[in-house]
Design an enzyme around this catalytic site. Structure first.
Site, PDB file in Angstrom:
ATOM      1  N   PHE A  80       0.855  -1.188   0.000  1.00  0.00           N
ATOM      2  CA  PHE A  80       0.000   0.000   0.000  1.00  0.00           C
ATOM      3  C   PHE A  80       0.889   1.236   0.000  1.00  0.00           C
ATOM      4  O   PHE A  80       1.732   1.401   0.895  1.00  0.00           O
ATOM      5  CB  PHE A  80      -0.930  -0.014   1.218  1.00  0.00           C
ATOM      6  CG  PHE A  80      -1.875  -1.180   1.203  1.00  0.00           C
ATOM      7  CD1 PHE A  80      -3.107  -1.088   0.580  1.00  0.00           C
ATOM      8  CD2 PHE A  80      -1.515  -2.393   1.774  1.00  0.00           C
ATOM      9  CE1 PHE A  80      -3.972  -2.179   0.547  1.00  0.00           C
ATOM     10  CE2 PHE A  80      -2.369  -3.493   1.755  1.00  0.00           C
ATOM     11  CZ  PHE A  80      -3.606  -3.371   1.130  1.00  0.00           C
ATOM     12  N   VAL A  89       2.586  -1.680   4.333  1.00  0.00           N
ATOM     13  CA  VAL A  89       2.207  -0.281   4.170  1.00  0.00           C
ATOM     14  C   VAL A  89       3.481   0.559   4.173  1.00  0.00           C
ATOM     15  O   VAL A  89       4.293   0.448   5.096  1.00  0.00           O
ATOM     16  CB  VAL A  89       1.275   0.159   5.329  1.00  0.00           C
ATOM     17  CG1 VAL A  89       0.864   1.607   5.180  1.00  0.00           C
ATOM     18  CG2 VAL A  89       0.061  -0.753   5.394  1.00  0.00           C
ATOM     19  N   CYS A  90       3.653   1.382   3.150  1.00  0.00           N
ATOM     20  CA  CYS A  90       4.842   2.236   3.072  1.00  0.00           C
ATOM     21  C   CYS A  90       4.879   3.158   4.286  1.00  0.00           C
ATOM     22  O   CYS A  90       3.964   3.962   4.500  1.00  0.00           O
ATOM     23  CB  CYS A  90       4.822   3.057   1.791  1.00  0.00           C
ATOM     24  SG  CYS A  90       6.198   4.226   1.682  1.00  0.00           S
ATOM     25  N   ILE A  91       5.925   3.055   5.073  1.00  0.00           N
ATOM     26  CA  ILE A  91       6.003   3.802   6.316  1.00  0.00           C
ATOM     27  C   ILE A  91       6.055   5.306   6.085  1.00  0.00           C
ATOM     28  O   ILE A  91       5.404   6.069   6.795  1.00  0.00           O
ATOM     29  CB  ILE A  91       7.180   3.317   7.195  1.00  0.00           C
ATOM     30  CG1 ILE A  91       7.088   3.924   8.599  1.00  0.00           C
ATOM     31  CG2 ILE A  91       8.519   3.578   6.525  1.00  0.00           C
ATOM     32  CD1 ILE A  91       8.031   3.291   9.595  1.00  0.00           C
ATOM     33  N   ALA A 135       2.631   6.455   5.023  1.00  0.00           N
ATOM     34  CA  ALA A 135       1.672   6.280   6.121  1.00  0.00           C
ATOM     35  C   ALA A 135       1.838   7.368   7.180  1.00  0.00           C
ATOM     36  O   ALA A 135       0.853   7.994   7.589  1.00  0.00           O
ATOM     37  CB  ALA A 135       1.843   4.901   6.748  1.00  0.00           C
TER      38      ALA A 135
END
Length: 132
Positions: free
Chosen positions: A39, A77-79, A82
């Site tokens: 994501f 999830v791309c930190i 996010a």
């Protein structure tokens, strides 16, 4: 065949996240492997535990969680994306001194290295949503 999906759209921004979900189900039903779902950009909103659609609407984030649990999927999830959008796990909430975390269970925050590794490991990478 081994697939990775990259989701760029928020769950209710367009039909992209739901289309990706249906595609993922079709892959798994067809006997293919879903190596990773990544994501990115606004797609990180699919991982928010705070999404609360009306009761008569399909919950895309919950559906991703259920699919991941049923098939032991890797939902990454791309930190950076996010944190920028306020989707935080416990560690990031503490790090940025925020009052709470809101990353839904079944999702994990990680960097673009996870995407790079998935690109190498997968036979096909399909992207859903995003801007041109």
């Amino acid at each position: 065949m081994k697939f990775t999906l990259v989701i760029h759209s928020a769950p209710y921004q367009s039909a992209s996240a739901d289309t990706a979900l249906r595609f993922a189900r079709a892959l798994l039903t067809g006997g293919h492997e879903l190596y990773r779902v990544f994501f990115y950009r606004d797609g990180v909103h699919n991982a928010s535990a705070l999404a609360s659609p009306p009761r008569d609407e399909h919950s895309v984030p919950l559906a991703w969680q259920q699919l991941a649990q049923e098939h032991q999927l890797d939902l990454v999830v791309c930190i950076a994306a996010a944190v920028r959008r306020g989707v935080l796990d416990d560690n990031e909430a503490k790090r940025y001194q925020k009052p709470a975390a809101n990353l839904a269970s079944g999702f994990e925050l990680s960097g673009l290295g996870q995407l790079s590794e998935a690109l190498i490991q997968s036979d096909r990478v399909i992207t859903f949503g995003g801007r041109g």
